[in-house]
Scaffold this motif. Structure first.
Motif, PDB file in Angstrom:
ATOM      1  N   HIS A  17       0.820  -1.211   0.000  1.00 23.48           N
ATOM      2  CA  HIS A  17       0.000   0.000   0.000  1.00 23.48           C
ATOM      3  C   HIS A  17       0.854   1.262   0.000  1.00 23.48           C
ATOM      4  O   HIS A  17       0.518   2.258  -0.640  1.00 23.48           O
ATOM      5  CB  HIS A  17      -0.947  -0.011   1.200  1.00 23.48           C
ATOM      6  CG  HIS A  17      -1.953   1.082   1.180  1.00 23.48           C
ATOM      7  ND1 HIS A  17      -2.106   1.949   2.217  1.00 23.48           N
ATOM      8  CD2 HIS A  17      -2.853   1.460   0.247  1.00 23.48           C
ATOM      9  CE1 HIS A  17      -3.059   2.821   1.925  1.00 23.48           C
ATOM     10  NE2 HIS A  17      -3.530   2.542   0.732  1.00 23.48           N
ATOM     11  N   ALA A  18       1.989   1.206   0.694  1.00 22.46           N
ATOM     12  CA  ALA A  18       2.872   2.377   0.762  1.00 22.46           C
ATOM     13  C   ALA A  18       3.742   2.532  -0.482  1.00 22.46           C
ATOM     14  O   ALA A  18       4.395   3.556  -0.655  1.00 22.46           O
ATOM     15  CB  ALA A  18       3.767   2.275   1.998  1.00 22.46           C
ATOM     16  N   GLY A  19       3.759   1.511  -1.344  1.00 20.16           N
ATOM     17  CA  GLY A  19       4.582   1.584  -2.538  1.00 20.16           C
ATOM     18  C   GLY A  19       5.988   1.051  -2.359  1.00 20.16           C
ATOM     19  O   GLY A  19       6.851   1.266  -3.197  1.00 20.16           O
ATOM     20  N   HIS A  20       6.213   0.325  -1.267  1.00 20.12           N
ATOM     21  CA  HIS A  20       7.528  -0.285  -1.063  1.00 20.12           C
ATOM     22  C   HIS A  20       7.675  -1.478  -2.003  1.00 20.12           C
ATOM     23  O   HIS A  20       6.718  -2.201  -2.251  1.00 20.12           O
ATOM     24  CB  HIS A  20       7.689  -0.787   0.377  1.00 20.12           C
ATOM     25  CG  HIS A  20       7.605   0.290   1.398  1.00 20.12           C
ATOM     26  ND1 HIS A  20       7.303   0.034   2.721  1.00 20.12           N
ATOM     27  CD2 HIS A  20       7.779   1.632   1.322  1.00 20.12           C
ATOM     28  CE1 HIS A  20       7.299   1.165   3.400  1.00 20.12           C
ATOM     29  NE2 HIS A  20       7.582   2.156   2.568  1.00 20.12           N
ATOM     30  N   PHE A  21       8.882  -1.689  -2.465  1.00 22.69           N
ATOM     31  CA  PHE A  21       9.178  -2.842  -3.298  1.00 22.69           C
ATOM     32  C   PHE A  21       9.969  -3.891  -2.533  1.00 22.69           C
ATOM     33  O   PHE A  21      10.040  -5.037  -2.932  1.00 22.69           O
ATOM     34  CB  PHE A  21       9.977  -2.427  -4.538  1.00 22.69           C
ATOM     35  CG  PHE A  21       9.159  -1.591  -5.474  1.00 22.69           C
ATOM     36  CD1 PHE A  21       8.288  -2.178  -6.383  1.00 22.69           C
ATOM     37  CD2 PHE A  21       9.245  -0.210  -5.439  1.00 22.69           C
ATOM     38  CE1 PHE A  21       7.523  -1.417  -7.234  1.00 22.69           C
ATOM     39  CE2 PHE A  21       8.492   0.561  -6.289  1.00 22.69           C
ATOM     40  CZ  PHE A  21       7.630  -0.038  -7.190  1.00 22.69           C
ATOM     41  N   ARG A  22      10.608  -3.484  -1.444  1.00 15.49           N
ATOM     42  CA  ARG A  22      11.436  -4.406  -0.662  1.00 15.49           C
ATOM     43  C   ARG A  22      11.650  -3.813   0.725  1.00 15.49           C
ATOM     44  O   ARG A  22      11.353  -2.654   0.975  1.00 15.49           O
ATOM     45  CB  ARG A  22      12.779  -4.646  -1.343  1.00 15.49           C
ATOM     46  CG  ARG A  22      13.701  -3.436  -1.377  1.00 15.49           C
ATOM     47  CD  ARG A  22      14.914  -3.608  -2.257  1.00 15.49           C
ATOM     48  NE  ARG A  22      14.612  -3.830  -3.651  1.00 15.49           N
ATOM     49  CZ  ARG A  22      14.276  -2.879  -4.529  1.00 15.49           C
ATOM     50  NH1 ARG A  22      14.207  -1.632  -4.140  1.00 15.49           N
ATOM     51  NH2 ARG A  22      14.019  -3.171  -5.764  1.00 15.49           N
ATOM     52  N   ARG A  23      12.209  -4.625   1.588  1.00 16.46           N
ATOM     53  CA  ARG A  23      12.695  -4.204   2.897  1.00 16.46           C
ATOM     54  C   ARG A  23      14.170  -4.556   2.954  1.00 16.46           C
ATOM     55  O   ARG A  23      14.632  -5.385   2.179  1.00 16.46           O
ATOM     56  CB  ARG A  23      11.917  -4.900   4.016  1.00 16.46           C
ATOM     57  CG  ARG A  23      10.519  -4.314   4.205  1.00 16.46           C
ATOM     58  CD  ARG A  23       9.753  -5.077   5.286  1.00 16.46           C
ATOM     59  NE  ARG A  23       8.560  -4.343   5.666  1.00 16.46           N
ATOM     60  CZ  ARG A  23       8.424  -3.713   6.835  1.00 16.46           C
ATOM     61  NH1 ARG A  23       9.370  -3.752   7.742  1.00 16.46           N
ATOM     62  NH2 ARG A  23       7.320  -3.053   7.105  1.00 16.46           N
ATOM     63  N   ALA A  82      -1.848   7.966  -1.693  1.00 13.81           N
ATOM     64  CA  ALA A  82      -2.780   8.123  -0.570  1.00 13.81           C
ATOM     65  C   ALA A  82      -2.289   7.463   0.715  1.00 13.81           C
ATOM     66  O   ALA A  82      -2.835   7.710   1.777  1.00 13.81           O
ATOM     67  CB  ALA A  82      -4.138   7.530  -0.953  1.00 13.81           C
ATOM     68  N   SER A  83      -1.239   6.653   0.650  1.00 14.50           N
ATOM     69  CA  SER A  83      -0.855   5.842   1.809  1.00 14.50           C
ATOM     70  C   SER A  83      -0.359   6.661   2.989  1.00 14.50           C
ATOM     71  O   SER A  83      -0.561   6.284   4.131  1.00 14.50           O
ATOM     72  CB  SER A  83       0.214   4.820   1.427  1.00 14.50           C
ATOM     73  OG  SER A  83       1.440   5.464   1.150  1.00 14.50           O
TER      74      SER A  83
END
Length: 127
Positions: A17-23, A82-83
Motif C-alpha cells: 500500500h505504501a509503494g515499497h518494493f522491498r525491505r 494516498a498511503s
C-alpha cells in the motif's frame, strides 16, 4: 540521512500500500550505501515495541484496502499517493494529539538499540 523499511520477512500489505518494493537488512543497506560511493556513519533500527502492534493492525487494514482497490482497478501509484494519509485526517486532530501523548514513552524506549520495522541510516561522502 535516509529511512527505509526493515527486514524482508516483515514485508506485507502495508508495504504494498505504501509503494515499497522491498525491505532491507542493515547489512544490505550498508552495501547499497557503499555502492553509491558513500561511507556509512550509522544504521539504526527503529519502531520497537509499539510499531510491531501497529504494523499488525495496518497490515490487516491495508489488506482490505488493497483488495478493494484491485476490484476498482486503482493503480499502484494512486495507492501509494494516498498511503501517507492513513489516520492523518485534519478531522482527527484530537486523536493525533492523544496518540502523540500516549506514545511518548515508546518513542524514548526505541532510542536504545532495538529490533524494529524500519532502519535509519546516516552516510557521508568520503573526502
Amino acid at each position: 540521512m535516509l529511512s527505509v523499511p526493515a527486514f524482508e520477512e516483515r514485508f506485507g500489505p502495508m508495504d504494498v500500500h505504501a509503494g515499497h518494493f522491498r525491505r532491507y537488512s542493515p547489512e544490505d543497506l550498508d552495501q547499497r550505501i557503499l555502492a553509491a560511493g558513500l561511507r556509512t556513519d550509522t544504521i539504526r533500527a527503529y519502531g520497537w515495541p509499539l510499531s510491531y502492534a501497529l504494523e499488525a493492525v495496518r497490515n490487516r487494514i491495508d489488506a482490505k484496502k488493497l483488495a478493494a482497490a484491485r476490484r476498482r482497478g486503482t493503480s499502484a501509484a494512486e495507492l501509494t499517493a494516498a498511503s501517507g494519509r492513513t489516520f492523518q485526517s485534519p478531522a482527527l486532530r484530537g486523536v493525533v494529539i492523544a496518540v502523540a501523548a500516549a506514545t511518548l514513552p515508546f518513542r524514548y524506549a526505541q532510542r536504545r538499540p532495538t529490533p524494529g520495522i524500519g532502519l535509519v541510516a546516516v552516510a557521508t561522502r568520503p573526502e
